[in-house]
Design a protein around this motif. Sequence first.
Motif, short mmCIF file in Angstrom:
data_model
loop_
_atom_site.label_atom_id
_atom_site.label_comp_id
_atom_site.label_asym_id
_atom_site.label_seq_id
_atom_site.Cartn_x
_atom_site.Cartn_y
_atom_site.Cartn_z
N ASP A 127 19.94 -14.47 66.18
CA ASP A 127 18.64 -14.30 66.82
C ASP A 127 18.12 -12.87 66.67
O ASP A 127 16.95 -12.66 66.38
N ALA A 128 18.98 -11.89 66.89
CA ALA A 128 18.56 -10.49 66.77
C ALA A 128 18.18 -10.17 65.32
O ALA A 128 17.16 -9.52 65.06
N GLN A 129 18.98 -10.62 64.38
CA GLN A 129 18.69 -10.35 62.98
C GLN A 129 17.41 -11.06 62.55
O GLN A 129 16.60 -10.51 61.81
N LEU A 130 17.23 -12.27 63.04
CA LEU A 130 16.02 -13.02 62.69
C LEU A 130 14.78 -12.32 63.26
O LEU A 130 13.75 -12.24 62.58
N ALA A 131 14.88 -11.79 64.46
CA ALA A 131 13.74 -11.06 65.04
C ALA A 131 13.42 -9.81 64.22
O ALA A 131 12.24 -9.53 63.95
N LEU A 132 14.45 -9.08 63.81
CA LEU A 132 14.22 -7.89 62.98
C LEU A 132 13.62 -8.24 61.63
O LEU A 132 12.69 -7.58 61.15
N LEU A 133 14.14 -9.28 61.01
CA LEU A 133 13.62 -9.69 59.71
C LEU A 133 12.17 -10.18 59.82
O LEU A 133 11.35 -9.92 58.94
N THR A 134 11.86 -10.86 60.90
CA THR A 134 10.50 -11.35 61.11
C THR A 134 9.53 -10.18 61.27
O THR A 134 8.44 -10.18 60.71
N ARG A 135 9.95 -9.18 62.02
CA ARG A 135 9.09 -7.99 62.18
C ARG A 135 8.94 -7.28 60.84
O ARG A 135 7.83 -6.82 60.49
N ALA A 136 10.03 -7.14 60.09
CA ALA A 136 9.95 -6.49 58.78
C ALA A 136 9.01 -7.27 57.86
O ALA A 136 8.19 -6.67 57.15
N ARG A 137 9.10 -8.58 57.89
CA ARG A 137 8.21 -9.41 57.06
C ARG A 137 6.76 -9.14 57.43
O ARG A 137 5.91 -8.95 56.55
N HIS A 138 6.46 -9.09 58.70
CA HIS A 138 5.10 -8.84 59.17
C HIS A 138 4.61 -7.47 58.70
O HIS A 138 3.50 -7.33 58.17
N ASP A 139 5.43 -6.45 58.90
CA ASP A 139 5.03 -5.09 58.53
C ASP A 139 4.82 -4.95 57.03
O ASP A 139 3.86 -4.32 56.57
N TYR A 140 5.72 -5.54 56.24
CA TYR A 140 5.57 -5.43 54.79
C TYR A 140 4.41 -6.28 54.27
O TYR A 140 3.75 -5.91 53.30
N ASN A 141 4.11 -7.40 54.90
CA ASN A 141 2.93 -8.18 54.51
C ASN A 141 1.65 -7.39 54.79
O ASN A 141 0.71 -7.42 54.00
N ARG A 142 1.62 -6.68 55.91
CA ARG A 142 0.47 -5.84 56.23
C ARG A 142 0.34 -4.72 55.19
O ARG A 142 -0.76 -4.46 54.69
N LEU A 143 1.45 -4.09 54.86
CA LEU A 143 1.42 -3.03 53.85
C LEU A 143 0.97 -3.57 52.49
O LEU A 143 0.22 -2.91 51.77
N GLU A 144 1.44 -4.76 52.15
CA GLU A 144 1.02 -5.35 50.87
C GLU A 144 -0.49 -5.54 50.85
O GLU A 144 -1.15 -5.24 49.84
N GLY A 145 -1.05 -6.01 51.94
CA GLY A 145 -2.50 -6.16 52.02
C GLY A 145 -3.22 -4.84 51.85
O GLY A 145 -4.25 -4.75 51.16
N ASP A 146 -2.69 -3.79 52.48
CA ASP A 146 -3.29 -2.46 52.36
C ASP A 146 -3.23 -1.96 50.91
O ASP A 146 -4.19 -1.36 50.42
N TRP A 147 -2.11 -2.20 50.23
CA TRP A 147 -2.00 -1.77 48.82
C TRP A 147 -2.93 -2.59 47.92
O TRP A 147 -3.49 -2.05 46.95
N LYS A 148 -3.12 -3.85 48.23
CA LYS A 148 -4.06 -4.67 47.44
C LYS A 148 -5.49 -4.14 47.58
O LYS A 148 -6.24 -4.08 46.60
#
Length: 170
Positions: free
Chosen positions: A86-107
């Motif tokens: 559960d803890a790892q899944l929460a961290l990975l989910t947050r990382a996914r969100h942050d990197y998706n946001r960054l990807e949008g900014d780079w696009k």
Amino acid sequence: MSVTEQTRSVVWNELFDVARTARYYDGAVRKYALRRYVVRFLAALGAMGAFTVSVDILPESLQVLAPVFPLALLVVLVVDMTTRFDAQLALLTRARHDYNRLEGDWKILWASASAPETADADIVARINELRDSEQMVAAWVGGAQVGTMKRLRDRIDAETYQAIEGQYAA
């Protein structure tokens, strides 16, 4: 007043890296979620087996398995408690969100770098801002102690290159 090819190349490479990382964390979230569900299913199955054994519902031929169910349940519960899914899944989910946001900014930056009226200095300043944001995300993700899944990363690298090159190369 246009953007230099060197600056466009930097934006392109950064876009690719962030897109690859975003896709990796998306895949990692799915893998960890599946692992968590499998462990929980096995725990439920073990509990059901232990209950079945305790009330002697099993047919006579399967009564030999009676000691296995509680032991298997214990092993699965220990795995569930020690892996911190559960803890790892929460961290990975947050990382996914942050990197998706960054990807949008780079696009968005890539689109700006392709516009003829954009100044190179503006793009370079935005590159530095996005790199700082990415370093902040990478710092907390790196400290999260979530291992890297090499096969997933290798598969994602190839998929991302094809997707990003086809969509944004110019």
